[in-house]
Write a protein that holds these residues in place. Structure first.
Motif, PDB file in Angstrom:
ATOM      1  N   UNK A  90      45.832  34.587  49.646  1.00  0.00           N
ATOM      2  CA  UNK A  90      45.749  34.948  48.320  1.00  0.00           C
ATOM      3  C   UNK A  90      46.886  35.998  47.865  1.00  0.00           C
ATOM      4  N   UNK A  91      47.460  36.563  48.810  1.00  0.00           N
ATOM      5  CA  UNK A  91      48.785  37.428  48.527  1.00  0.00           C
ATOM      6  C   UNK A  91      50.039  36.660  48.387  1.00  0.00           C
ATOM      7  N   UNK A  92      49.971  35.610  49.015  1.00  0.00           N
ATOM      8  CA  UNK A  92      51.238  34.530  49.143  1.00  0.00           C
ATOM      9  C   UNK A  92      51.325  33.264  48.536  1.00  0.00           C
ATOM     10  N   UNK A  93      50.142  32.933  48.251  1.00  0.00           N
ATOM     11  CA  UNK A  93      49.962  31.527  47.744  1.00  0.00           C
ATOM     12  C   UNK A  93      49.070  31.417  46.114  1.00  0.00           C
ATOM     13  N   UNK A  94      48.093  31.743  46.205  1.00  0.00           N
ATOM     14  CA  UNK A  94      47.160  31.520  44.920  1.00  0.00           C
ATOM     15  C   UNK A  94      47.778  32.833  44.004  1.00  0.00           C
ATOM     16  N   UNK A  95      47.987  34.007  44.347  1.00  0.00           N
ATOM     17  CA  UNK A  95      48.010  35.057  43.394  1.00  0.00           C
ATOM     18  C   UNK A  95      49.269  35.598  43.167  1.00  0.00           C
ATOM     19  N   UNK A  96      50.451  35.001  44.084  1.00  0.00           N
ATOM     20  CA  UNK A  96      51.873  35.578  44.001  1.00  0.00           C
ATOM     21  C   UNK A  96      52.594  35.554  42.952  1.00  0.00           C
ATOM     22  N   UNK A  97      52.028  34.725  41.772  1.00  0.00           N
ATOM     23  CA  UNK A  97      52.892  35.056  40.499  1.00  0.00           C
ATOM     24  C   UNK A  97      52.170  36.178  39.280  1.00  0.00           C
ATOM     25  N   UNK A  98      51.163  36.557  40.084  1.00  0.00           N
ATOM     26  CA  UNK A  98      50.137  37.503  39.077  1.00  0.00           C
ATOM     27  C   UNK A  98      50.901  38.984  39.320  1.00  0.00           C
ATOM     28  N   UNK A  99      50.418  39.792  38.256  1.00  0.00           N
ATOM     29  CA  UNK A  99      50.872  41.285  38.586  1.00  0.00           C
ATOM     30  C   UNK A  99      50.494  42.083  39.767  1.00  0.00           C
ATOM     31  N   UNK A 100      51.134  42.841  40.134  1.00  0.00           N
ATOM     32  CA  UNK A 100      50.816  43.622  41.626  1.00  0.00           C
ATOM     33  C   UNK A 100      49.408  43.927  41.548  1.00  0.00           C
ATOM     34  N   UNK A 101      48.814  44.633  40.491  1.00  0.00           N
ATOM     35  CA  UNK A 101      47.550  45.289  40.603  1.00  0.00           C
ATOM     36  C   UNK A 101      46.558  44.006  40.646  1.00  0.00           C
ATOM     37  N   UNK A 102      46.714  43.046  39.793  1.00  0.00           N
ATOM     38  CA  UNK A 102      45.540  41.805  39.802  1.00  0.00           C
ATOM     39  C   UNK A 102      45.676  41.376  41.111  1.00  0.00           C
ATOM     40  N   UNK A 103      46.940  41.256  41.746  1.00  0.00           N
ATOM     41  CA  UNK A 103      47.056  40.460  42.908  1.00  0.00           C
ATOM     42  C   UNK A 103      46.293  41.273  44.034  1.00  0.00           C
ATOM     43  N   UNK A 495      45.520  51.580  48.780  1.00  0.00           N
ATOM     44  CA  UNK A 495      45.385  50.216  48.066  1.00  0.00           C
ATOM     45  C   UNK A 495      44.325  49.963  46.875  1.00  0.00           C
ATOM     46  N   UNK A 496      43.270  50.700  47.066  1.00  0.00           N
ATOM     47  CA  UNK A 496      42.141  50.897  46.057  1.00  0.00           C
ATOM     48  C   UNK A 496      42.763  51.248  44.614  1.00  0.00           C
ATOM     49  N   UNK A 497      43.725  52.309  44.540  1.00  0.00           N
ATOM     50  CA  UNK A 497      44.479  52.461  43.237  1.00  0.00           C
ATOM     51  C   UNK A 497      45.305  51.552  42.818  1.00  0.00           C
ATOM     52  N   UNK A 498      46.093  50.814  43.854  1.00  0.00           N
ATOM     53  CA  UNK A 498      47.115  49.797  43.303  1.00  0.00           C
ATOM     54  C   UNK A 498      46.104  48.821  42.871  1.00  0.00           C
ATOM     55  N   UNK A 499      44.963  48.379  43.384  1.00  0.00           N
ATOM     56  CA  UNK A 499      44.312  47.192  43.014  1.00  0.00           C
ATOM     57  C   UNK A 499      43.752  47.376  41.592  1.00  0.00           C
ATOM     58  N   UNK A 500      43.578  48.780  41.264  1.00  0.00           N
ATOM     59  CA  UNK A 500      43.051  49.009  39.667  1.00  0.00           C
ATOM     60  C   UNK A 500      44.064  49.519  39.052  1.00  0.00           C
ATOM     61  N   UNK A 501      45.284  49.679  39.361  1.00  0.00           N
ATOM     62  CA  UNK A 501      46.395  49.851  38.366  1.00  0.00           C
ATOM     63  C   UNK A 501      46.190  51.229  38.086  1.00  0.00           C
ATOM     64  N   UNK A 502      45.616  52.186  38.876  1.00  0.00           N
ATOM     65  CA  UNK A 502      45.316  53.611  38.689  1.00  0.00           C
ATOM     66  C   UNK A 502      46.272  54.620  39.079  1.00  0.00           C
ATOM     67  N   UNK A 503      46.741  55.561  38.381  1.00  0.00           N
ATOM     68  CA  UNK A 503      47.332  56.935  38.803  1.00  0.00           C
ATOM     69  C   UNK A 503      46.734  57.611  39.645  1.00  0.00           C
ATOM     70  N   UNK A 504      47.085  57.574  40.876  1.00  0.00           N
ATOM     71  CA  UNK A 504      46.263  58.162  41.940  1.00  0.00           C
ATOM     72  C   UNK A 504      46.165  59.917  41.599  1.00  0.00           C
TER      73      UNK A 504
END
Length: 586
Positions: A90-103, A495-504
């Motif tokens: 998912x990181x390198x194939x399916x989701x690689x074009x998506x924004x970092x948080x969505x990925x 990792x959780x904050x990055x996934x949610x696009x959240x300011x830690x």
């Protein structure tokens, strides 16, 4: 090219190893699956606050599928290819074009997504002749195993179970669970060892030349058969290896096996280069954990005018409380013993119960050692192979009379499935008062929720959250067994904050163990660390930490119950007479 020697097909194999797709099952693709999957992924991202339409996702997912197909073909050219992890897919194939948080959200759900897409992409039906072949093998005393390249091994296990075939196989070996893929010959040797024999004493049946026939030849099996399927003639490059027999369906194997008699195999060394019990360390999301501050920040997440950027919740002790399930553990011990006996390893239920108890103790020692050695803040999580092969393996072997050389091979092949079963069986969980209300209030206020849990089975936690009616409210999942790192490692919070696009700095981390949860929150730069009483830390210990203003485990807030956070975090909607809309004074 002809086979390296003319096989004696009259000698009965000591085990029969079958590929999954094209041998046990035939598949028919569902063209509508891509659109369905795009809608599923879009809804998953929306829970984390990322709006990406299904129409936008369709070409992204199709591109990933094409890239993975190319990778598979290239891997078939290698001598000893390893398998991709779900997170890599998912990181390198399916989701690689998506924004970092969505990925990051999708990487956190990689295992679930692989199961979903495997089950949805195609319809599976049992191939003609398979029931008769399995019946005959059982009557002749020939154990049968699955050896399959799979990016959704647990989905394959589900299909085997749905069709009532689980008891017919002594072992199921899937590449995503053991970390190696055909044509790596080690995967066939692993399956053979798990069934108490070696590759040169087995027959292998596949449906492809570049993966199955080549792999079997490298492993030195006694005979390699090919059953034709829609992938058989789609060879990505010329292959010199040929099978010993080709059949249109597995029906042709039945008279061939029936005509065999017990005999002696010629010694044909395989090419198993490494020990099958080797542990695979699962990579984390990042090589190093950014944010190493242990200084308690000035909390602004509790300020009345500011909503948290994210609400990160531990599971055990926070979302739920649990008690050991004696009946569940006995049932799991029976499951473990039954599986081993099916493969020819005679472990009694009583001995299996002792193994379970002693493995729990060994796991506690393992965790204590890893925490003590975490001088740089990196705390690895145990992986299923280490848990079942390295910790449980010697305990199982000690209770089995006679030869045990293949026991750890069986445990390695079944390790992921065992971890899932153990995660379901070991305890009974009850959702804590106020948790549902808190999560619903956060969701209504637009505060995304992430789960940050140390666990041997993230899948088991997901199932419990669904049972509690919370699964649809979770935006990101960070489970230690999937991330490869465990709290107090800061990578969990990061990792959780990055996934949610959240300011830690504006996030809130709620746990029940200061030594794990507060330290992880601080290391990840999370603005507010909360401890809830009634979990797994005694009140006296919490009070002692609170009394020491220099303690790195000191939280910013302690609450009695989870519902107290609704007002503490200002999550109740404001009524018009209170002034500014959307807020309420506590």
């Amino acid at each position: 090219m002809t086979p390296p020697s003319t096989p004696d097909l009259t000698v009965r194999p000591e085990a029969l190893l079958l590929d999954f797709g094209g041998v046990v099952f035939q598949t028919r693709k569902r063209p509508e699956a891509v659109a369905e999957f795009a809608a599923h992924v879009s809804a998953l991202l929306a829970r984390a606050g990322h709006t990406i339409s299904p129409d936008t996702l369709v070409p992204v997912l199709e591109g990933g599928k094409t890239a993975i197909s190319d990778w598979k073909n290239a891997s078939s050219r290698r001598l000893h290819p390893r398998e991709l992890t779900h997170r890599e897919i998912w990181r390198d194939f399916y989701a690689s074009p998506l924004p970092a948080a969505a990925r990051e959200v999708l990487v956190g759900e990689a295992g679930e997504l692989q199961e979903w897409i495997t089950l949805a992409t195609a319809e599976h039906t049992i191939r003609p002749g398979i029931p008769d072949l399995l019946d005959l093998a059982a009557a002749l005393g020939v154990p049968v195993g699955i050896v399959s390249n799979a990016h959704g091994g647990r989905a394959h296990r589900t299909l085997i179970d749905r069709h009532g075939l689980t008891d017919r196989f002594g072992v199921q070996v899937y590449s995503d669970e053991v970390g190696i893929r055909k044509p790596n010959p080690d995967i066939i040797e692993l399956a053979a060892n798990a069934l108490g024999t070696t590759a040169p004493r087995t027959w292998y049946v596949g449906d492809t030349f570049d993966r199955d026939v080549t792999c079997a030849r490298r492993a030195g099996v006694a005979a390699v058969m090919l059953t034709r399927h829609h992938s058989t003639d789609r060879v990505p490059f010329p292959v010199a290896d040929v099978p010993d027999a080709v059949f249109d369906t597995p029906e042709g194997l039945v008279p061939l096996l029936r005509a065999t008699v017990p005999g002696t195999f010629a010694t044909m060394p395989g090419s198993f280069d490494t020990a099958p019990g080797t542990s695979n360390t699962m990579p984390g999301s990042f090589d190093t954990a950014p944010g190493t501050s242990t200084t308690a920040p000035t909390p602004d997440a509790l300020a009345e005018t500011t909503l948290p950027s994210a609400l990160l919740l531990d599971h055990g002790g926070v979302i739920s409380t649990s008690t050991s399930d004696a009946d569940g553990r006995r049932a799991f011990a029976h499951h473990l013993a039954t599986g081993l006996r099916r493969a020819g390893w005679h472990l009694t239920d009583t001995d299996a119960e002792d193994v379970v108890v002693e493995t729990i103790a060994a796991h506690k020692r393992w965790k204590k050692t890893r925490h003590a050695q975490a001088e740089d803040g990196t705390v690895p999580e145990i992986d299923p192979h280490t848990y079942w092969v390295d910790l449980a393996g010697p305990l199982v072997e000690a209770r089995i009379a006679g030869e045990t050389s293949g026991v750890r091979s069986w445990l390695r092949a079944e390790a992921h499935a065992l971890s899932i079963a153990w995660g379901r069986a070991k305890s009974v969980s009850t959702v804590r008062p106020g948790v549902v209300e808190l999560c619903e209030a956060a969701h209504a206020a637009g505060v995304p929720i992430g789960i940050v849990s140390n666990t041997v089975s993230g899948r088991g936690v997901r199932e419990k959250l669904a049972t509690f009616g919370l699964g649809h409210l979770v935006g990101a999942s960070v489970y230690s067994d999937e991330l490869g790192r465990r709290k107090p490692d800061a990578l969990v919070a990061v990792t959780a904050c990055r996934a949610l696009g959240a300011d830690p700095t504006r996030a809130v981390f709620v746990g029940d163990k200061p030594a794990n949860d507060v330290v992880s929150a601080r290391g990840g730069g999370v603005g507010t660390a909360v401890i809830v009483r009634g979990g797994r830390t005694a009140d006296a210990e919490i009070d002692a930490i609170l009394a020491d203003p220099t303690s790195p485990q000191r939280p910013d807030l302690v609450v009695e119950e989870m519902g107290d956070l609704i007002d503490a975090l200002h999550l109740r909607p404001r009524t018009p007479r209170d002034g500014a809309p959307g807020r309420v004074r506590p």
